[in-house]
Design an enzyme around this catalytic site. Structure first.
Site, short mmCIF file in Angstrom:
data_model
loop_
_atom_site.label_atom_id
_atom_site.label_comp_id
_atom_site.label_asym_id
_atom_site.label_seq_id
_atom_site.Cartn_x
_atom_site.Cartn_y
_atom_site.Cartn_z
N GLY A 56 9.86 17.52 -11.55
CA GLY A 56 9.70 16.88 -10.24
C GLY A 56 10.06 17.76 -9.06
N ARG A 63 19.47 17.41 -19.00
CA ARG A 63 19.80 17.10 -20.40
C ARG A 63 18.75 17.64 -21.36
NH1 ARG A 63 19.95 10.87 -19.19
NH2 ARG A 63 18.14 11.67 -18.08
N SER A 102 23.26 -5.01 -16.58
CA SER A 102 24.56 -5.06 -17.26
C SER A 102 25.52 -4.15 -16.49
CB SER A 102 24.42 -4.56 -18.70
OG SER A 102 24.09 -3.17 -18.69
N TYR A 109 17.49 4.88 1.86
CA TYR A 109 18.16 3.60 1.67
C TYR A 109 19.66 3.77 1.41
CZ TYR A 109 17.10 4.26 -3.40
OH TYR A 109 16.98 4.74 -4.68
C1 HXC Z 1 17.64 -2.87 -16.80
C2 HXC Z 1 18.21 -0.92 -17.90
C3 HXC Z 1 16.92 -0.39 -17.67
C4 HXC Z 1 15.97 -1.22 -16.96
C5 HXC Z 1 18.07 1.09 -18.75
N1 HXC Z 1 18.89 0.04 -18.58
N2 HXC Z 1 16.88 0.86 -18.20
N3 HXC Z 1 18.58 -2.13 -17.48
N4 HXC Z 1 16.39 -2.43 -16.55
N5 HXC Z 1 14.75 -0.80 -16.68
C6 HXC Z 1 20.25 -0.12 -19.06
C7 HXC Z 1 20.39 0.05 -20.54
O1 HXC Z 1 20.07 -1.15 -21.24
C8 HXC Z 1 21.86 0.43 -20.67
O2 HXC Z 1 22.71 -0.70 -20.49
C9 HXC Z 1 22.09 1.30 -19.45
O3 HXC Z 1 21.06 0.94 -18.51
C10 HXC Z 1 21.98 2.78 -19.75
O4 HXC Z 1 20.71 3.03 -20.33
P1 HXC Z 1 20.43 4.29 -21.26
O5 HXC Z 1 18.99 4.30 -21.57
O6 HXC Z 1 21.41 4.32 -22.39
O7 HXC Z 1 20.87 5.47 -20.25
P2 HXC Z 1 20.48 7.00 -20.22
O8 HXC Z 1 19.89 7.44 -21.53
O9 HXC Z 1 21.65 7.71 -19.68
O10 HXC Z 1 19.25 7.06 -19.16
C11 HXC Z 1 19.48 6.91 -17.80
C12 HXC Z 1 18.35 6.15 -17.09
C13 HXC Z 1 16.96 6.79 -17.40
C14 HXC Z 1 18.65 6.18 -15.59
C15 HXC Z 1 18.33 4.70 -17.58
O11 HXC Z 1 15.94 6.14 -16.68
C16 HXC Z 1 16.93 8.26 -17.06
O12 HXC Z 1 17.23 9.11 -17.92
N6 HXC Z 1 16.58 8.63 -15.79
C17 HXC Z 1 16.59 10.03 -15.32
C18 HXC Z 1 15.45 10.36 -14.39
C19 HXC Z 1 15.25 9.40 -13.27
O13 HXC Z 1 15.72 8.27 -13.27
N7 HXC Z 1 14.45 9.85 -12.29
C20 HXC Z 1 14.08 9.05 -11.14
C21 HXC Z 1 14.88 9.47 -9.95
S1 HXC Z 1 14.03 8.80 -8.61
P3 HXC Z 1 23.34 -1.50 -21.76
O14 HXC Z 1 24.18 -2.58 -21.13
O15 HXC Z 1 22.17 -2.05 -22.53
O16 HXC Z 1 24.14 -0.51 -22.55
C22 HXC Z 1 15.02 8.48 -7.36
C23 HXC Z 1 14.17 8.17 -6.14
C24 HXC Z 1 14.81 7.36 -5.11
O17 HXC Z 1 16.19 8.49 -7.45
C25 HXC Z 1 13.96 7.03 -3.91
C26 HXC Z 1 12.51 6.81 -4.07
C27 HXC Z 1 11.74 6.58 -2.78
P1 NAP Z 2 12.89 13.41 -11.67
O1 NAP Z 2 11.84 14.41 -11.97
O2 NAP Z 2 13.10 12.30 -12.63
O3 NAP Z 2 14.24 14.17 -11.40
C1 NAP Z 2 15.50 13.76 -11.82
C2 NAP Z 2 16.12 14.89 -12.60
O4 NAP Z 2 17.47 14.58 -12.86
C3 NAP Z 2 15.44 15.15 -13.95
O5 NAP Z 2 15.13 16.52 -14.06
C4 NAP Z 2 16.47 14.76 -14.97
O6 NAP Z 2 16.41 15.61 -16.11
C5 NAP Z 2 17.77 14.98 -14.19
N1 NAP Z 2 18.85 14.15 -14.70
C6 NAP Z 2 18.87 12.81 -14.84
N2 NAP Z 2 20.02 12.41 -15.41
C7 NAP Z 2 20.76 13.54 -15.58
C8 NAP Z 2 22.04 13.79 -16.12
N3 NAP Z 2 22.82 12.80 -16.57
N4 NAP Z 2 22.48 15.07 -16.15
C9 NAP Z 2 21.71 16.08 -15.71
N5 NAP Z 2 20.49 15.92 -15.20
C10 NAP Z 2 20.03 14.64 -15.14
O7 NAP Z 2 12.61 12.70 -10.25
P2 NAP Z 2 12.43 13.32 -8.78
O8 NAP Z 2 11.57 12.37 -8.05
O9 NAP Z 2 12.05 14.74 -8.85
O10 NAP Z 2 13.90 13.18 -8.17
C11 NAP Z 2 14.64 14.31 -7.72
C12 NAP Z 2 15.61 13.89 -6.65
O11 NAP Z 2 14.91 13.42 -5.50
C13 NAP Z 2 16.57 12.77 -7.04
O12 NAP Z 2 17.84 13.02 -6.47
C14 NAP Z 2 15.96 11.56 -6.38
O13 NAP Z 2 16.90 10.55 -6.14
C15 NAP Z 2 15.45 12.18 -5.10
N6 NAP Z 2 14.44 11.42 -4.40
C16 NAP Z 2 13.17 11.38 -4.89
C17 NAP Z 2 12.21 10.72 -4.19
C18 NAP Z 2 10.79 10.67 -4.63
O14 NAP Z 2 9.98 10.02 -3.98
N7 NAP Z 2 10.42 11.33 -5.70
C19 NAP Z 2 12.56 10.06 -2.99
C20 NAP Z 2 13.87 10.11 -2.54
C21 NAP Z 2 14.79 10.81 -3.25
P3 NAP Z 2 16.83 15.12 -17.60
O15 NAP Z 2 16.19 13.81 -17.82
O16 NAP Z 2 16.31 16.24 -18.47
O17 NAP Z 2 18.33 15.07 -17.63
#
Ligand code: HXC
Ligand code: NAP
Length: 292
Positions: A26, A47, A113, A156
């Site tokens: 990303g 990760r 949760s 936000y």
């Molecule tokens: C409700 C959920 C859920 C869902 C997970 N959980 N997904 N609850 N709805 N959709 C719950 C699980 O049941 C668990 O709780 C707890 O969250 C942890 O889930 P895990 O899968 O064990 O966690 P983990 O493997 O650490 O994964 C973390 C994650 C996953 C956040 C859930 O999506 C991830 O790896 N994300 C990384 C990348 C990412 O999110 N990128 C987007 C960033 S965008 P319980 O109680 O069951 O144990 C961003 C943009 C912002 O930030 C602004 C945009 C404009």
């Molecule tokens: P993304 O590709 O999902 O980036 C998130 C990154 O964080 C992934 O590379 C993921 O890699 C890493 N990550 C998640 N959990 C982690 C952990 N526990 N330890 C280490 N690394 C972890 O999404 P993105 O859109 O590029 O987001 C990048 C940043 O921009 C974020 O801070 C997000 O909040 C911000 N942002 C994005 C948008 C948008 O429109 N895209 C808007 C506002 C802000 P692994 O899964 O391999 O760990």
């Protein structure tokens, strides 16, 4: 000039070593690529080590720069400290930390949760704290001449937003830390700034925030006054400037890059719906009040 082009001068980051959390995918990947094009050595962490290795190989091939992939869960302090050690072993020093890693998903808050809430807080806020303290203390203890931290937040963080409440809480904490340490650690010549991006399509964010048909149903570009989403290079350009020495006087700043999305709340902005031809009539009504 084109918004997909780099804007900085050649070699603007030459000799700098930059650690980018979440640098394998990303926006983190886009920023890493541009930093390398500008001459920086980079360390990307997350990760998924296989993804990091692929990204490092791809970016080294396309830019000719150096990129070290290191597996790290930012929630684990020992793993963050291992990134610091690996980066110093490879490049001798670290100049810049980019806290970009994040976790997020949409959900009504009452469905979450305690562990779901904590998971987001731990990745976004605790992860940023772990990285910032690790590199910040290192810079302070070794009396490095300067340090530089750039945090990626969201708009936000200050407006708040339903359905992403853990993320809003955590990003709000990161904003507070950015401004607090910008003051406290200025005496060590460590700068802290942040970028609040608007919508920039990435797989990671879109899969979790606009799953399935939502991306078509919501058409997020419609909520942006400029009626488009961001280009990754636009963010990379801003980030490269903010981490470069050209921005040495910028400290404690949160720069929004969102096409005006966050100012939608303006009280009279819904007058957009008034057709142009109706303004003659409205103006006449307003002017007539003066004569009464
Ligand atoms: C409700 C959920 C859920 C869902 C997970 N959980 N997904 N609850 N709805 N959709 C719950 C699980 O049941 C668990 O709780 C707890 O969250 C942890 O889930 P895990 O899968 O064990 O966690 P983990 O493997 O650490 O994964 C973390 C994650 C996953 C956040 C859930 O999506 C991830 O790896 N994300 C990384 C990348 C990412 O999110 N990128 C987007 C960033 S965008 P319980 O109680 O069951 O144990 C961003 C943009 C912002 O930030 C602004 C945009 C404009
Ligand atoms: P993304 O590709 O999902 O980036 C998130 C990154 O964080 C992934 O590379 C993921 O890699 C890493 N990550 C998640 N959990 C982690 C952990 N526990 N330890 C280490 N690394 C972890 O999404 P993105 O859109 O590029 O987001 C990048 C940043 O921009 C974020 O801070 C997000 O909040 C911000 N942002 C994005 C948008 C948008 O429109 N895209 C808007 C506002 C802000 P692994 O899964 O391999 O760990």
């Amino acid at each position: 000039m084109n918004i997909k082009e780099g804007m900085m001068r050649e070699g603007a980051l030459k000799g700098k070593t930059i650690v980018i959390t979440g640098g394998g995918s990303g926006l983190g990947k886009a920023m890493t690529k541009y930093f390398m094009e500008l001459g920086a050595n980079t360390v990307i962490t997350s990760r998924r080590i296989a993804l990091l290795r692929d990204t490092a190989k791809e970016l080294e091939g396309s830019t000719g720069g150096q990129c070290l992939p290191v597996q790290c869960d930012v929630r684990e302090l020992a793993q963050v400290e291992a990134v610091r050690d690996a980066a110093i072993d490879k490049f001798g020093k670290v100049d810049i930390l980019l806290n970009n890693a994040a976790g997020n998903f949409i959900s009504p808050t009452e469905r979450l949760s305690a562990n779901a809430f904590k998971t987001i807080i731990d990745i976004v806020l605790l992860g940023t704290v772990n990285c910032t303290l690790t590199f910040g203390k290192h810079w302070i203890n070794t009396k490095q001449d300067k340090g530089n931290v750039l945090n990626i937040v969201t708009t936000y963080a200050w407006t708040g937003s339903g359905y992403v409440v853990p993320s809003a809480c955590a990003k709000g904490g990161v904003v507070a830390m950015t401004k607090s340490l910008a003051f406290e650690w200025a005496k060590y010549n460590i700068r802290f700034n942040a970028i609040a991006p608007g919508p920039f399509p990435t797989k990671g964010a879109w899969d979790r925030l606009l799953p399935g048909n939502l991306k078509d149903d919501l058409d997020i570009s419609k909520q942006v006054p400029l009626k488009r989403v961001g280009e990754h290079q636009e963010l990379a350009n801003l980030a490269a400037y903010m981490v470069s020495d050209f921005a040495d006087y910028m400290n404690g700043e949160i720069v929004t890059l969102d096409g005006g999305e966050q100012i939608r709340a303006g009280q009279f902005n819904n007058l957009e719906m008034i057709p142009n031809e109706m303004w003659d009539q409205l103006e006449a009504m307003i002017r007539s009040t003066k004569k009464k």
